[in-house]
Design an enzyme around this catalytic site. Structure first.
Site, PDB file in Angstrom:
ATOM      1  N   THR A 274     -33.530  21.712   2.365  1.00 19.48           N
ATOM      2  CA  THR A 274     -32.429  20.890   1.876  1.00 19.48           C
ATOM      3  C   THR A 274     -31.705  20.235   3.045  1.00 19.48           C
ATOM      4  O   THR A 274     -31.720  20.737   4.176  1.00 19.48           O
ATOM      5  CB  THR A 274     -31.385  21.714   1.099  1.00 19.48           C
ATOM      6  OG1 THR A 274     -30.731  22.622   2.001  1.00 19.48           O
ATOM      7  CG2 THR A 274     -31.999  22.469  -0.041  1.00 19.48           C
ATOM      8  N   ASP A 275     -31.050  19.137   2.740  1.00 20.03           N
ATOM      9  CA  ASP A 275     -30.035  18.646   3.654  1.00 20.03           C
ATOM     10  C   ASP A 275     -28.843  19.601   3.558  1.00 20.03           C
ATOM     11  O   ASP A 275     -28.752  20.422   2.648  1.00 20.03           O
ATOM     12  CB  ASP A 275     -29.630  17.214   3.292  1.00 20.03           C
ATOM     13  CG  ASP A 275     -29.025  16.453   4.469  1.00 20.03           C
ATOM     14  OD1 ASP A 275     -28.561  17.092   5.424  1.00 20.03           O
ATOM     15  OD2 ASP A 275     -29.038  15.209   4.427  1.00 20.03           O
ATOM     16  N   TRP A 276     -27.921  19.490   4.495  1.00 19.92           N
ATOM     17  CA  TRP A 276     -26.795  20.427   4.581  1.00 19.92           C
ATOM     18  C   TRP A 276     -25.792  20.126   3.454  1.00 19.92           C
ATOM     19  O   TRP A 276     -25.081  19.130   3.501  1.00 19.92           O
ATOM     20  CB  TRP A 276     -26.143  20.309   5.940  1.00 19.92           C
ATOM     21  CG  TRP A 276     -26.795  21.147   7.007  1.00 19.92           C
ATOM     22  CD1 TRP A 276     -26.149  21.952   7.895  1.00 19.92           C
ATOM     23  CD2 TRP A 276     -28.193  21.272   7.318  1.00 19.92           C
ATOM     24  NE1 TRP A 276     -27.069  22.576   8.721  1.00 19.92           N
ATOM     25  CE2 TRP A 276     -28.322  22.177   8.385  1.00 19.92           C
ATOM     26  CE3 TRP A 276     -29.356  20.728   6.776  1.00 19.92           C
ATOM     27  CZ2 TRP A 276     -29.550  22.545   8.932  1.00 19.92           C
ATOM     28  CZ3 TRP A 276     -30.581  21.087   7.320  1.00 19.92           C
ATOM     29  CH2 TRP A 276     -30.672  21.982   8.370  1.00 19.92           C
ATOM     30  N   GLY A 277     -25.781  20.984   2.440  1.00 20.80           N
ATOM     31  CA  GLY A 277     -24.940  20.764   1.277  1.00 20.80           C
ATOM     32  C   GLY A 277     -25.675  20.138   0.117  1.00 20.80           C
ATOM     33  O   GLY A 277     -25.053  19.667  -0.836  1.00 20.80           O
TER      34      GLY A 277
END
Length: 749
Positions: A274-277
């Site tokens: 995932t991307d961060w968040g």
């Protein structure tokens, strides 16, 4: 020994699989495939060890939760503890879209080399240089002990206002995919995993964590997903990063179509993080194909791939085989790039800083674009006596883009106190002064500088000079889009006023996107330097004085105004939401744009839109001037259109018809029989001495002139006569062309 101690020991022995010498040798045997070694490791792992691999922890002490840095972490985007008993190294994960970052200066006195922006790297049209750029960044990451690098952005640039365009590689999938692949290969040559990001359609930053990008399968496969397909197949990144946004109703990081496409159709065996968040669920995301959740302890509402995943597996909601596959893919990514066999350790040796910064400078010199050069005002003579330099903090440095790609430069960044001070700001300048570099190339010249805030003062200085160089800047950053295409502040008024002073005027633009230029007809030369990196000042000066002959080309079409673009209005562009507040994630946001349908340009991104609508932009994709001139004398095709893997190669004869040595970005375009827009098929960069002629061989991407057929799940070349042309830019009528008849055929995906 007490009974309780015996019970505890027996439990431990039961929980750790038995490891025989033959099995151990199998994953340490470098003669075996990465696939075989990763499978052997998974077989030897405990359940908790597998779970350990599929979630990273944030490794910077900042943000809303102020969590301590994990023990063993170097201080960076994220960390996954290693498993020493199996030789599995810790994953030390760093942001490095343009160079190794040092967020919040978490690692004291650790500065790095920043590459120029993505428009420059792709604008070189040079695969070899893209590889060298990636290799340099990978080497700097490995030197610091990092083995996972968050780079390799190939989202297509669909609009000239988007805040993150400076990280990406332009509007064409063939160019972006191939340049991205070489950059990935360069990084991974240093035993560092590179990502390919952000899968997919992260074409807008406004309200990016909630927006739903609507796109048809055919249109998606022929645009952004084609760039990813090329980069993933050719670059073989250890990891792919999924995006914040939704695609057709599902978040990218739990979108089964997006997450399964690389694995099932492109033969991808690495892992998707995932991307961060960007994590939103446990069961849905895991079953859709997500393999690793990034820094959920800081950025997600909760840690989905921790205790919740373990319980979901126990309940049968997520198959055990899915966790095994997740762990396998992470291990495969580490093994196939050499991160398992060559663990990264923070080095005590000095870096070859000069060599690294020379690569950044070379990229800038090959990708900066000369847009206008009336009466050949450029290059400037070293004998010029009086030079006025105005604006852009050119006495101090060059502008860089903001957000997670921001690099801390050697010598320290110069920040703009008038800009946004919270993340993704403040606006920062690298300490590579164009003014100082100009002085070095014209040592006898009298050079004076004006900030540009006082227009009368700037005009007075200009009137006393032989030539005026105006530096105009516009900052762009992750998490928001520009409201318009105008230069901020008084810069347009400044340029207009100085142009009336009657002296030759050269404008150097440092921007993340195209800008409107109402003063264009009143100035003599325009140089688009984009964000030119940590050696950018020297690169700009070398081009202005002809030490380097410019050869960069535009990789995003430059419109005359927003009236020409597919989406003239982006609701709330210019605004930024407090997107990193996890509490707000589930609350309704009535101010932000919620849905963005790509049904206007569809697969006709950039120059294809302008062709289709018969719109003449200010400058087309592929455009750029040189201090020399080039002529295409001949194009011939070598075809092998039989079998499962048909190929086509163009042999292009190009001549330098000028009196200066230079380099040309050779671009080959194809038009399919149905009359739709022409498309870039292949490219190469060729250096030619004055008067020299060369023939270059350019492999052509047949997918670019094929149609993706969603029902049949394959690419199809329609029957008919195709026009193949080599020309100086996407919309030019110059150049030479040939034709080829192709019978209807399907391409292997």
């Amino acid at each position: 020994m007490k009974l309780s101690q015996l019970f505890l020991l027996s439990s431990i022995l039961v929980s750790v699989p038995s490891i025989g010498h033959a099995e151990e040798a199998s994953w340490k045997d470098t003669s075996l495939s990465a696939e075989a070694r990763a499978k052997a490791l998974v077989k030897a792992m405990t359940q908790d060890e597998k779970l350990q691999l599929v979630a990273s922890q944030y490794a910077v002490d900042n943000g809303s939760k102020h969590l301590p840095i994990p023990k063993g972490a170097l201080g960076s985007a994220a960390y996954v503890a290693g498993i020493p008993r199996l030789g599995i190294p810790a994953q030390q994960i760093t942001d490095a879209g343009l160079g190794v970052t040092n967020p919040n200066h978490i690692r004291p006195n650790d500065a790095a080399t920043s590459l120029p922006s993505g428009q420059i790297l792709s604008g070189t049209f040079d695969r070899n240089l893209a590889y060298e750029a990636g290799k340099m960044t990978g080497a700097e990451a490995f030197h610091r002990g990092f083995n996972v690098l968050l780079g390799g952005g190939m989202v297509l640039t669909r609009d000239p206002r988007i805040g993150r365009n400076f990280e990406y590689l332009g509007e064409d999938p063939i160019l972006a995919g191939n340049i991205g692949a070489e950059q990935i290969k360069g990084v991974q040559s240093q035993h560092v995993v590179s990502t390919a990001k952000h899968l997919a359609f992260n074409n807008i930053e406004t309200n990016r964590k909630k927006i739903d990008m609507k796109v048809g399968e055919k249109e998606g496969r022929e645009s952004d997903l084609l760039a990813f397909e090329i980069a993933i197949k050719k670059g073989n990144p250890g990891s792919i990063m999924c995006a914040y946004n939704k695609v057709n109703g599902d978040y990218s990081c739990e979108n089964s179509y997006l997450l399964q496409l690389p694995k099932k159709e492109w033969g991808y065996q690495g892992y998707i993080m995932t991307d961060w968040g960007a994590g939103h669920s446990t069961v849905k995301a895991a079953n859709a194909g997500l393999d690793q959740e990034s820094a959920a302890d800081q950025f997600d509402n909760k840690i989905y791939f921790g205790k919740d995943l373990k319980e979901a597996i126990a309940k049968g909601e997520v198959p055990q085989s899915r966790l095994d596959d997740m762990a396998y893919r992470v291990l495969y990514g580490l093994i196939q790039v050499g991160a398992y066999d060559h663990p990264a350790v923070k080095s005590t040796q000095s870096e070859d800083v000069a060599a690294h910064e020379a690569i950044s400078q070379k990229v800038a010199e090959n990708g900066i674009v000369l847009l206008q050069n009336k009466q050949n005002i450029l290059p400037l003579a070293a004998t010029v006596k009086n030079i006025a330099i105005i604006g852009g903090k050119a006495d101090k440095g060059v502008l860089s883009g903001g957000g997670s790609s921001q690099v801390t430069a050697r010598g320290g960044n110069i920040t703009d106190p008038t800009s946004m001070q919270t993340w993704p700001g403040p606006a920062s300048y690298f300490p590579s002064s164009p003014m100082k570099a100009i002085q070095a190339l014209a040592p006898k010249a009298k050079i004076q500088f004006a900030e540009g805030n006082n227009i009368d003062e700037a005009v007075k200085l200009a009137s006393q000079s032989d030539v005026v160089i105006i530096f105009a800047t516009k900052w762009s950053a992750e998490s928001f889009d520009n409201a318009d295409m105008s230069l901020p502040g008084n810069q347009n008024l400044l340029i207009e006023a100085v142009a009336k002073a009657g002296k030759p005027v050269i404008v150097v633009l440092e921007t993340g996107n195209p800008v409107e230029m109402p003063w264009l007809n009143n100035v003599d030369a325009v140089v688009e330097a984009w964000y030119p990196g940590t050696s950018g000042g020297t690169a700009i000066a070398n081009i202005l004085f002809g030490k380097v002959n410019p050869s960069g080309r535009l990789t995003i079409t430059w419109p005359k105004s927003l009236a020409q673009v597919p989406y003239p209005k982006i609701t709330n562009a210019g605004q930024r939401w407090n997107e990193d507040d996890p509490v707000k994630e589930d609350k309704p946001d009535l101010s932000g744009i919620k849905t963005f349908s790509l049904d206007v340009d569809k697969a006709n991104v950039g120059y294809r839109w302008y062709q289709d609508k018969k719109i003449t932009p200010l400058y087309p994709f592929g455009y750029g001037l040189s201090y020399s001139t080039f002529k295409y004398n001949k194009i011939t095709l070598n075809n092998n259109l039989s079998g499962k893997n048909p190929t086509m190669t163009a042999e292009v004869t190009v001549e330098n018809t000028g009196n200066k040595d230079g380099a040309d970005a050779v671009q080959v375009y194809g038009t399919i029989p149905d009359g739709t827009t022409s498309r870039l098929l292949g490219f190469d960069k060729v250096a030619l001495k004055a008067g020299e002629t060369k023939t270059v061989s350019i492999p052509l991407a047949l997918q670019a002139i094929a149609n993706y057929e969603p029902k049949a799940h394959h690419w199809e070349l329609p029957a008919g006569t195709y026009t193949i042309a080599v020309k100086p830019d996407a919309l030019s009528n110059e150049g030479v062309k040939t034709t080829v008849h192709i019978n209807k055929m399907n391409l292997a995906d």
